[in-house]
Design a protein around this motif. Structure first.
Motif, short mmCIF file in Angstrom:
data_model
loop_
_atom_site.label_atom_id
_atom_site.label_comp_id
_atom_site.label_asym_id
_atom_site.label_seq_id
_atom_site.Cartn_x
_atom_site.Cartn_y
_atom_site.Cartn_z
N GLY A 99 0.82 -1.21 0.00
CA GLY A 99 0.00 0.00 0.00
C GLY A 99 0.85 1.26 0.00
N ASN A 100 2.16 1.10 0.08
CA ASN A 100 3.08 2.23 0.09
C ASN A 100 3.53 2.59 -1.32
OD1 ASN A 100 3.08 2.39 2.94
ND2 ASN A 100 4.58 0.74 3.04
N VAL A 101 3.85 3.86 -1.50
CA VAL A 101 4.29 4.35 -2.81
C VAL A 101 5.78 4.10 -2.98
CG1 VAL A 101 4.57 6.40 -4.25
CG2 VAL A 101 2.49 6.10 -2.90
N LYS A 102 6.12 3.53 -4.14
CA LYS A 102 7.53 3.42 -4.52
C LYS A 102 7.69 4.19 -5.83
CE LYS A 102 6.74 -1.27 -6.24
NZ LYS A 102 7.14 -2.66 -6.12
N THR A 103 8.80 4.87 -5.95
CA THR A 103 9.07 5.68 -7.13
C THR A 103 10.19 5.01 -7.91
OG1 THR A 103 8.39 7.69 -6.00
CG2 THR A 103 9.74 7.96 -7.97
N ARG A 104 9.91 4.66 -9.13
CA ARG A 104 10.91 4.05 -10.01
C ARG A 104 11.49 5.15 -10.89
NH1 ARG A 104 10.67 -1.76 -10.35
NH2 ARG A 104 8.93 -2.56 -9.13
N ALA A 105 12.80 5.14 -11.04
CA ALA A 105 13.48 6.17 -11.82
C ALA A 105 14.23 5.52 -12.99
CB ALA A 105 14.45 6.94 -10.94
N PHE A 106 14.08 6.11 -14.15
CA PHE A 106 14.73 5.57 -15.35
C PHE A 106 15.24 6.72 -16.21
CE2 PHE A 106 10.35 6.33 -16.43
CZ PHE A 106 10.37 6.77 -17.75
N CYS A 107 16.09 6.41 -17.15
CA CYS A 107 16.65 7.41 -18.05
C CYS A 107 15.66 7.71 -19.17
CB CYS A 107 17.97 6.92 -18.62
SG CYS A 107 18.72 8.11 -19.77
N ALA A 108 15.37 8.99 -19.37
CA ALA A 108 14.46 9.40 -20.45
C ALA A 108 15.11 9.22 -21.82
CB ALA A 108 14.05 10.86 -20.25
N GLU A 109 16.43 9.16 -21.87
CA GLU A 109 17.14 9.01 -23.15
C GLU A 109 17.20 7.55 -23.61
OE1 GLU A 109 18.24 11.54 -25.14
OE2 GLU A 109 17.19 12.78 -23.67
N CYS A 110 17.76 6.68 -22.75
CA CYS A 110 17.96 5.28 -23.16
C CYS A 110 16.91 4.32 -22.59
CB CYS A 110 19.36 4.81 -22.79
SG CYS A 110 19.70 4.70 -21.02
N GLY A 111 16.12 4.79 -21.62
CA GLY A 111 15.04 3.98 -21.07
C GLY A 111 15.44 3.02 -19.97
N LEU A 112 16.72 2.95 -19.61
CA LEU A 112 17.16 1.98 -18.62
C LEU A 112 16.63 2.32 -17.22
CD1 LEU A 112 19.26 -0.50 -18.45
CD2 LEU A 112 20.57 1.14 -17.13
N PRO A 113 15.97 1.36 -16.55
CA PRO A 113 15.61 1.56 -15.15
C PRO A 113 16.89 1.60 -14.31
CG PRO A 113 14.46 -0.35 -16.07
CD PRO A 113 15.51 0.07 -17.05
N VAL A 114 17.01 2.60 -13.43
CA VAL A 114 18.26 2.76 -12.68
C VAL A 114 18.06 2.58 -11.18
CG1 VAL A 114 20.21 4.29 -12.21
CG2 VAL A 114 19.15 4.30 -14.47
N TYR A 115 17.05 3.24 -10.59
CA TYR A 115 16.90 3.16 -9.14
C TYR A 115 15.45 3.32 -8.70
CZ TYR A 115 17.02 8.34 -9.21
OH TYR A 115 16.77 9.67 -9.45
N MET A 116 15.24 3.06 -7.40
CA MET A 116 13.92 3.22 -6.78
C MET A 116 14.10 3.93 -5.44
SD MET A 116 11.63 -0.24 -7.19
CE MET A 116 12.74 -1.27 -6.28
N THR A 117 13.08 4.69 -5.08
CA THR A 117 12.99 5.27 -3.75
C THR A 117 11.61 4.94 -3.20
OG1 THR A 117 12.26 7.39 -4.64
CG2 THR A 117 14.64 7.13 -4.23
N PHE A 118 11.46 5.10 -1.88
CA PHE A 118 10.22 4.71 -1.22
C PHE A 118 9.73 5.84 -0.34
CE2 PHE A 118 12.82 1.09 -2.19
CZ PHE A 118 11.93 0.20 -2.77
N ALA A 119 8.47 6.24 -0.49
CA ALA A 119 7.91 7.36 0.28
C ALA A 119 8.04 7.13 1.78
CB ALA A 119 6.46 7.59 -0.11
N THR A 120 7.83 5.89 2.22
CA THR A 120 7.87 5.61 3.66
C THR A 120 9.28 5.36 4.18
OG1 THR A 120 7.50 3.26 3.29
CG2 THR A 120 5.54 4.65 3.68
N ARG A 121 10.26 5.27 3.29
CA ARG A 121 11.66 5.01 3.69
C ARG A 121 12.61 5.96 2.94
NH1 ARG A 121 13.43 0.27 6.02
NH2 ARG A 121 15.17 1.67 6.44
N PRO A 122 12.54 7.26 3.22
CA PRO A 122 13.43 8.20 2.52
C PRO A 122 14.91 8.01 2.85
CG PRO A 122 12.25 9.31 4.28
CD PRO A 122 11.67 7.92 4.17
N ASP A 123 15.20 7.17 3.83
CA ASP A 123 16.57 6.92 4.27
C ASP A 123 17.29 5.85 3.45
OD1 ASP A 123 14.63 5.16 5.42
OD2 ASP A 123 16.10 4.47 6.87
#
Length: 137
Positions: free
Chosen positions: A68-92
């Motif tokens: 039920g928690n939000v996770k943010t997936r981050a990818f490159c807009a140029e090549c499309g490769l998924p690179v990392y994730m962050t979590f709203a409930t775990r900013p650390d």
């Protein structure tokens, strides 16, 4: 002190450097990770956010995980490769895709998460600890 973990996207538009060792390294067999990876699992290493430096601009999208928690997936807009994730409930914490490492051989998985959603054709190391879902934080 160990050398930093470095990596980024395929085209080099996004780069990261991480001081410290992973807090957790896993193969995740949840349906979201299957879709994002195009195979039976995603492979990740999670670090303390305090040791992370990122350069370049990632495209991001939010999704709600089984918790039920939000996770943010981050990818490159140029090549499309998924690179990392962050979590709203775990900013650390900061989670990278193992394949985005400059030296992917440094990735040492410790466990399989969401094993309940694994497929028979996705053969992972049988010696790894398996969790039916995500283990408690």
């Amino acid at each position: 002190m160990t050398r930093p973990y470095t990596g980024g996207c395929a085209c080099g538009a996004i780069r990261y450097s991480i001081a410290g060792e992973p807090l957790f390294a896993n193969h995740c067999q949840c349906r979201d990770c299957q879709r994002e990876s195009g195979t039976g699992h995603g492979s990740y290493a999670t670090f303390a956010r305090a040791g992370v430096t990122v350069t370049g601009e990632a495209k991001r999208w939010d999704m709600v995980g089984d918790s039920g928690n939000v996770k943010t997936r981050a990818f490159c807009a140029e090549c499309g490769l998924p690179v990392y994730m962050t979590f709203a409930t775990r900013p650390d914490i900061f989670t990278i895709r193992a394949a985005s490492l400059d030296e992917p051989a440094r990735y040492k998985p410790q466990a399989v998460t969401y094993a309940a959603r694994g497929h028979d054709w996705d053969h992972l190391d049988q010696a790894l600890t398996k969790f039916e879902t995500m283990p408690p934080g």
